[in-house]
Design a protein around this motif. Structure first.
Motif, short mmCIF file in Angstrom:
data_model
loop_
_atom_site.label_atom_id
_atom_site.label_comp_id
_atom_site.label_asym_id
_atom_site.label_seq_id
_atom_site.Cartn_x
_atom_site.Cartn_y
_atom_site.Cartn_z
N ASN A 111 0.82 -1.21 0.00
CA ASN A 111 0.00 0.00 0.00
C ASN A 111 0.85 1.26 0.00
N THR A 112 1.59 1.43 -1.09
CA THR A 112 2.44 2.61 -1.26
C THR A 112 1.72 3.59 -2.19
N PRO A 113 2.29 4.81 -2.41
CA PRO A 113 1.63 5.77 -3.30
C PRO A 113 1.26 5.16 -4.66
N PRO A 115 0.32 1.75 -5.49
CA PRO A 115 0.10 0.46 -4.84
C PRO A 115 0.44 -0.69 -5.79
#
Lengths: 297, 297
Positions: A111-113, A115
Motif C-alpha cells: 500500500n504505497t503511493p 500500490p
C-alpha cells in the motif's frame, strides 16, 4: 511427497516431488485461467487426476492467478514486508467435491503511493536462495522488480512492458510498418533511447512516435522497428526501476524463461548493469519451501 | 473563391470560401482515408461534385493524411524550420481523370534525434495568427506540441497519448475493471501522478499498473479508473513536453475540438500551466492562407 501447482493466466504447470523432496516429474499445459473455461475442478482432475490416484493423500499446494478473483479459490493479499513464514502461515484450504484438499498460497500487496499486487511471484521468491539483500527481476507480460531481504519480500514494482509492447505492435499505427524481421542493432538503439529517459529529445511518450517517423524518413529499416520498440520499452523499464531505487549496490538476479532472461540480461548490459541468472523452476522450489514451512511435507 | 479540403484519417471536411475570402459553407463526412475505400477520386466527387459543378474552375486545395503514402497523392515532407511561404511554394498539383486540378499541401518533418513528421497540423499552424514566439498544442490521437516563430514551424514533438489510451483501455488487463463511469477527481489524481514524472513511486510504466492495483486493493472506485488512466497519460505528456523544452516563457495555445481543448486546459491548469484557446476552424483558415500565399486566390 508433494504435488505443487503453478497455475497462471496462460499456463498450468504441475510438479511432483518424491519423499526426498526431489522434483521427479513435471507437466505443463495451456490450461491457464483464461484458456480453459471448463471449470477449474474439472481441469484439475483432467491434468493431475492420475497422480492423485497413484499417490493417495498426497499433499497439494497451488499458487498463481488461480488464487485471484478470476480464479478458483480467491486468497487474500498479505501486506509487505511478507516473509516465507508469513506465506506458509496464510494458506487457504479448499476441499474439492471429491473431498481432496488443496492449499492455496496468498498473494502479496503493497500500500504505497503507487500500490502494487502480485500472485505467483511471491512463490518464485520463496524458491530463490536467500541472501542478505537482493533485487530480483521477473520479466514477462507484467514484469516485476522485487527487493528481497533474506526470504522476505520488502518492496516491489510492476511494469506493464510486455503487455504494452503487445498492444502497441498489434493495435496501433506503429504496427502498420512492422515486418517479421529482427535486428540486434535496433534493439540496442531502443534500449539506449529508453534508458536515457526524459531528455531534450523527449520521453517515452514521444520517443515511441519516433518508431513511426524513423522508417518513413528513411532513418530506420522496417526490419528493425519491432526490436527498436521492444528495446525502447525495456530501456524505459530499466531506467524507471533504477531511478526509483532498485538495484543499487546489488547485482540484480533475472528470473524466468531462458529467452526472456537472455533479452533482459542483454538490455541491462547495454545499460551498464551487471546481472545474474536465477535458478530454473523457481515456482516449484518455492511451492516446496512454503509447503515445508507449513508442515505439509 | 476557394474550395479547401481537410482530409484526414477518420474524417473529410470541405470548406467553401466566397470571393471576399469569407468561409460561407462547411461540410463534414466520415470519409477519412481509413473509412472510405471506394477510391479517393470517387469520394471527392461524391462529397463536393455539386460545388465543383456550381463554381466552374474554382481553385481547390487539400491537406491532411490524404497526402500520405496511404492517401491519394503523396507529397514530400518539408524540413523544419518550415514557413507559410515554404508551404505555399511546395504544393503538389494533381489533375483528376475529369481534368479538374487539386493542389495538395506538403507535410513537415524534423530530422532530430527523435525524428518527427506531420501532415495536416502544418496547415492548422498556417491558420494560427502569428506572433513572435508561440507554443501550440494540438491534442488528439497523436497530439502535437509545436514551437512557432511568426508563421514558421521551428520544432515539434508527437505524443501518442490518445492512441495509447485507446489500446490500454480496450486491449489490456487495465480494461477488465473499467466501467463507463467518469470522475473528475480520478482525472486530477491521474494528471498529478503523471506530471510528477519519475520519482520514488516510479514512472509511467509502473504507475499504469497502479490503475490495476488501486481498485483491487479498494483504493479507487472502479468508476474512477478510466479518468485516472486518461489523466496519468495526459500528465505524463505535459511533463515530458515541458521538461523537453516546450512552453517555457510562453502561454501555450491549445487548438482542436472544444471537448479536447477543455480537457487539456483542465489538465494543464492542474499542472499550474496557464493556457489559451486557438481559433476554431484553423485548418480552413490555414488552407486559405496557403492558397493566398501561393497566388491561387
Amino acid at each position: 511427497m508433494l504435488l505443487a501447482l503453478d497455475w497462471g493466466t496462460t499456463s498450468f504447470r504441475a510438479y511432483l516431488f518424491d519423499s526426498k523432496r526431489t522434483l521427479v516429474e513435471t507437466r505443463s499445459a495451456a490450461a491457464g485461467i483464461m484458456q480453459d473455461n471448463d471449470g477449474f475442478e474439472q481441469v484439475y482432475y483432467r491434468q493431475v487426476g492420475d497422480w492423485l490416484g497413484q499417490h493417495r493423500s498426497i499433499p497439494v499446494i497451488a499458487s498463481g492467478m488461480i488464487t485471484s478473483n478470476q480464479g478458483w479459490v480467491e486468497t487474500p493479499y498479505l501486506p509487505c514486508p511478507a516473509s516465507l513464514e508469513d506465506l506458509s502461515k496464510n494458506l487457504t484450504r479448499h476441499e474439492t467435491s471429491k473431498g481432496d484438499v488443496i492449499f492455496f498460497v496468498s498473494g502479496v500487496c503493497q500500500n504505497t503511493p503507487t500500490p502494487n499486487i502480485m500472485r505467483g511471484e511471491e512463490t518464485q521468491m520463496a524458491g530463490l536462495r536467500g541472501c542478505s539483500e537482493r533485487t530480483a527481476v521477473l520479466p514477462g507480460t507484467h514484469s516485476k522488480w522485487i527487493r528481497m531481504e533474506g526470504d522476505t519480500i520488502c518492496y516491489f514494482s510492476t511494469f506493464m512492458t510486455g503487455e504494452i509492447f503487445a498492444v502497441l505492435t498489434r493495435h496501433t499505427i506503429l504496427g502498420r510498418l512492422l515486418t517479421d524481421g529482427s535486428d540486434p542493432k535496433g534493439f540496442t538503439k531502443g534500449v539506449e533511447d529508453g534508458f536515457s529517459g526524459l531528455d531534450s529529445a523527449g520521453g517515452i511518450m514521444s520517443k515511441l512516435f519516433g518508431a513511426r517517423a524513423m522508417p518513413l524518413l528513411g532513418q530506420m529499416n522496417p526490419d528493425s522497428i519491432r526490436d527498436y520498440i521492444s528495446g525502447l520499452l525495456l530501456g524505459t523499464e530499466i531506467q524507471e526501476a533504477v531511478k526509483s531505487g532498485f538495484g543499487s549496490n546489488v547485482v540484480p538476479v533475472i528470473c524466468g524463461s531462458p529467452d526472456l532472461v537472455d533479452r533482459y540480461q542483454t538490455a541491462m548490459s547495454i545499460c551498464g548493469i551487471q546481472t545474474s541468472r536465477g535458478e530454473d523452476e523457481l515456482a516449484a522450489l518455492g511451492l516446496m519451501r512454503i509447503a515445508a514451512a507449513a508442515g505439509l511435507v
